[in-house]
Design a protein around this motif. Structure first.
Motif, PDB file in Angstrom:
ATOM      1  N   ASN A  14       0.845  -1.181   0.000  1.00 11.09           N
ATOM      2  CA  ASN A  14       0.000   0.000   0.000  1.00 11.09           C
ATOM      3  C   ASN A  14       0.889   1.244   0.000  1.00 11.09           C
ATOM      4  OD1 ASN A  14       0.006  -1.781   2.446  1.00 11.09           O
ATOM      5  ND2 ASN A  14      -0.210   0.169   3.511  1.00 11.09           N
TER       6      ASN A  14
ATOM      7  N   ASN B 158       3.605  -0.979   7.860  1.00 13.49           N
ATOM      8  CA  ASN B 158       2.350  -1.733   7.794  1.00 13.49           C
ATOM      9  C   ASN B 158       2.162  -2.269   6.385  1.00 13.49           C
ATOM     10  OD1 ASN B 158       0.189   0.050   6.213  1.00 13.49           O
ATOM     11  ND2 ASN B 158       1.540   1.422   7.363  1.00 13.49           N
TER      12      ASN B 158
ATOM     13  N   SER C 214      -1.272  -3.605   4.085  1.00 16.66           N
ATOM     14  CA  SER C 214      -2.723  -3.814   4.100  1.00 16.66           C
ATOM     15  C   SER C 214      -3.076  -5.230   3.642  1.00 16.66           C
ATOM     16  CB  SER C 214      -3.407  -2.792   3.197  1.00 16.66           C
ATOM     17  OG  SER C 214      -3.121  -3.069   1.838  1.00 16.66           O
TER      18      SER C 214
END
Length: 174
Positions: free
Chosen positions: A141, A152, A154
């Motif tokens: 992402n 992070n 997704s």
């Protein structure tokens, strides 16, 4: 970040960088001490680009540090683990097949950019099989912030990666 550059991804993938990844200096015990430290240690991570020699770059870093250091101080250093940057041909037949597959899975044009070239697994694969046999596709992402404290990925990016991998591996290689 460089002014007028194409994108952050291009900047970190196409230009060498130096990061201070750790430092130790001065008093670190209980309480406080108002002193100038007698020594300091910094751990550097130097990201190379294709064509740079780790030993030559290290000697240049040391020379620059010594040139900027007052004559009453001393700079020492040692070269640790090294990794050469790898450049993959984005126009090779496997790369073109990877792009076509990604565009079919995503339903939109793929963005091609040169990411950081120093990945241990990638260097080992290229050394064993040659750069024409290797395709590296990063699927994430836009706010993934790799290596950041808030890194992070997704679930949508993971699903796209699985769909792309399945489609790519099921295709004939011709």
């Amino acid at each position: 970040v460089l002014a007028n550059a194409a994108s952050y991804a291009v900047q970190v993938g196409r230009y060498p960088t130096i990061q201070v990844s750790g430092m130790h200096a001065g008093y670190v015990g209980d309480g406080y001490a108002n002193i100038v430290p007698g020594s300091a240690v910094a751990h550097l991570n130097v990201r190379l680009v294709v064509g740079q020699d780790p030993g030559e770059v290290w000697q240049s870093v040391l020379a620059a540090a010594r040139a900027a250091t007052p004559r009453f101080a001393k700079v020492d250093g040692e070269l640790g683990e090294t990794l050469r940057a790898v450049g993959l041909d984005v126009d090779s037949p496997p790369a073109r097949r990877a792009v076509r597959t990604l565009e079919a899975v995503c339903g939109e044009p793929a963005e091609i950019f040169h990411g950081p070239g120093g990945l241990p697994a990638l260097e080992a694969l290229v050394a064993s099989y040659g750069e024409d046999a290797i395709v590296s596709v990063g699927l994430a992402n836009s706010d993934a912030r790799p290596h950041g404290s808030d890194e992070n990925l997704s679930l949508a990016a993971i699903s796209t990666g699985l769909a792309w991998s399945t489609a790519f591996l099921e295709q004939p290689t011709s």
